[in-house]
Design an enzyme around this catalytic site. Sequence first.
Site, PDB file in Angstrom:
ATOM      1  N   TYR A  52     -34.642 -14.737 -17.174  1.00  0.00           N
ATOM      2  CA  TYR A  52     -34.981 -14.479 -18.580  1.00  0.00           C
ATOM      3  C   TYR A  52     -36.476 -14.663 -18.839  1.00  0.00           C
ATOM      4  O   TYR A  52     -36.989 -14.214 -19.856  1.00  0.00           O
ATOM      5  CB  TYR A  52     -34.173 -15.386 -19.519  1.00  0.00           C
ATOM      6  CG  TYR A  52     -32.684 -15.098 -19.540  1.00  0.00           C
ATOM      7  CD1 TYR A  52     -32.159 -13.972 -18.926  1.00  0.00           C
ATOM      8  CD2 TYR A  52     -31.790 -15.964 -20.172  1.00  0.00           C
ATOM      9  CE1 TYR A  52     -30.800 -13.710 -18.927  1.00  0.00           C
ATOM     10  CE2 TYR A  52     -30.422 -15.703 -20.185  1.00  0.00           C
ATOM     11  CZ  TYR A  52     -29.947 -14.584 -19.554  1.00  0.00           C
ATOM     12  OH  TYR A  52     -28.596 -14.336 -19.561  1.00  0.00           O
ATOM     13  N   LYS A  95     -25.588 -18.059  -6.106  1.00  0.00           N
ATOM     14  CA  LYS A  95     -25.128 -16.849  -5.412  1.00  0.00           C
ATOM     15  C   LYS A  95     -25.886 -16.806  -4.089  1.00  0.00           C
ATOM     16  O   LYS A  95     -26.618 -15.859  -3.778  1.00  0.00           O
ATOM     17  CB  LYS A  95     -25.416 -15.626  -6.318  1.00  0.00           C
ATOM     18  CG  LYS A  95     -24.822 -14.328  -5.851  1.00  0.00           C
ATOM     19  CD  LYS A  95     -23.310 -14.262  -5.986  1.00  0.00           C
ATOM     20  CE  LYS A  95     -22.803 -12.946  -5.410  1.00  0.00           C
ATOM     21  NZ  LYS A  95     -21.344 -12.940  -5.211  1.00  0.00           N
ATOM     22  N   ASP A 100     -19.340 -15.998  -8.898  1.00  0.00           N
ATOM     23  CA  ASP A 100     -18.142 -15.188  -9.149  1.00  0.00           C
ATOM     24  C   ASP A 100     -16.882 -16.023  -8.949  1.00  0.00           C
ATOM     25  O   ASP A 100     -15.925 -15.938  -9.735  1.00  0.00           O
ATOM     26  CB  ASP A 100     -18.128 -13.923  -8.277  1.00  0.00           C
ATOM     27  CG  ASP A 100     -18.588 -14.174  -6.836  1.00  0.00           C
ATOM     28  OD1 ASP A 100     -19.164 -15.246  -6.569  1.00  0.00           O
ATOM     29  OD2 ASP A 100     -18.349 -13.305  -5.980  1.00  0.00           O
ATOM     30  N   ASP A 136     -20.322 -19.565 -21.966  1.00  0.00           N
ATOM     31  CA  ASP A 136     -19.545 -18.810 -22.954  1.00  0.00           C
ATOM     32  C   ASP A 136     -18.089 -18.695 -22.513  1.00  0.00           C
ATOM     33  O   ASP A 136     -17.169 -18.812 -23.331  1.00  0.00           O
ATOM     34  CB  ASP A 136     -20.134 -17.406 -23.154  1.00  0.00           C
ATOM     35  CG  ASP A 136     -21.115 -17.362 -24.313  1.00  0.00           C
ATOM     36  OD1 ASP A 136     -21.550 -18.449 -24.756  1.00  0.00           O
ATOM     37  OD2 ASP A 136     -21.447 -16.258 -24.774  1.00  0.00           O
TER      38      ASP A 136
END
Length: 356
Positions: free
Chosen positions: A143, A192, A224, A252
């Site tokens: 970000y 990851k 994942d 979330d």
Amino acid sequence: MKNYSITLLKGDGIGPEIVNEAVKVLDRTAEKSGFTVTYTEALLGGCAIDATGVPLPQETIDKCKASDSVLLGAVGGPKWDDQPGNNRPEAGLLGIRGALGLFANLRPAVIFEQLKNASPLKSEIIGDAMDIMIVRELTGGIYFGKRGQFEEDGVKAAYDTEKYNVKEIERIGRVAFDMAMKRNKKLTSVDKANVLDSSRLWRATMIELSKEYPEVELNHLYVDNCAMQLVRNPKQFDVIVTSNIFGDILSDEASMISGSIGMLASASLNSTKLGMYEPIHGSAPDIAGKGIANPLATILSVAMMLRYSLDEPQAADAIENAVAEVLKTYRTPDIYTEGTTKVSTVEMGDAVCALI
Ligand code: NAD
């Protein structure tokens, strides 16, 4: 008598309604616990655009920096949707996080026993209760990385970059290990590392750091797999630490498991004790001004403030216990079920106060 100075950023939509109830509860707690609180209000978001033309006036940054802690309601709403990206209310939120150096975002995903039925997961999966703490890195990664748009063989292309250095990873890692030490001493680091170099550095740094915390059981999950495990068996988790983008998504997901967006608090911390505390939900323009917003996420944010910024853990316990107790009887419309009493935002604040 100890006094704490708190800056209130009430914001937009339901922000002022829910912050007012949280202040009421904090005042009551202070009276019972033997400390005092002084408040300063400052503008952030749409209300700041209306008053000053920008979502984050310098005065707001100065007031926040001069206080012991910051309580935020929520910002945004359709009135400011046509503002350019860098002048939207949400830009004010990113700006204040950056200005205060808030690099660690703590998001508890808790299911209160009384609200077990609100979870979309089957009760046998949740068990008696769920209590996960997600520690998300907030000021680095993709970000904030290098980005751009260009043309590639005559077609438009764009890129964003994920970058972390060891210091940034260690800094968020320490917050997570310290948190695990205060809880069940179990930490899951999510990355990851099978694909990304930045994740391989993340994992290696967490393993190195774990040598300083021999009591904490550290394990690693690919993002994942973690997303799957959260709905398959959320009880396996205690503290989760992860990067900005993975934390955004996983927190979330975890909050949905709890079933009610009006119940979830969060904290953003910097390297001093100054923190910003806020509910995870938005400004809910659809119900603003109706007096029906659930103030409990903001009230629980005050409990986090007492625990993590003000070192008043007993006062924090008093609020959390009062919220658990109040849910047995009183509910705002978003969490109402038959057999309980439907109350307004103000009545919910009063009910919590009465139990402190
Ligand atoms: P939202 O969280 O505001 O609302 C989603 C739904 O949940 C709505 O139906 C709302 O009525 C309900 N809801 C939210 N909080 C509630 C509460 N305390 N009690 C009862 N019901 C509640 O999300 P949205 O509708 O996507 O966004 C609305 C605005 O808020 C947008 O401008 C968005 O950018 C902004 N936003 C701000 C923040 C923040 O300030 N941190 C976070 C998310 C969204």
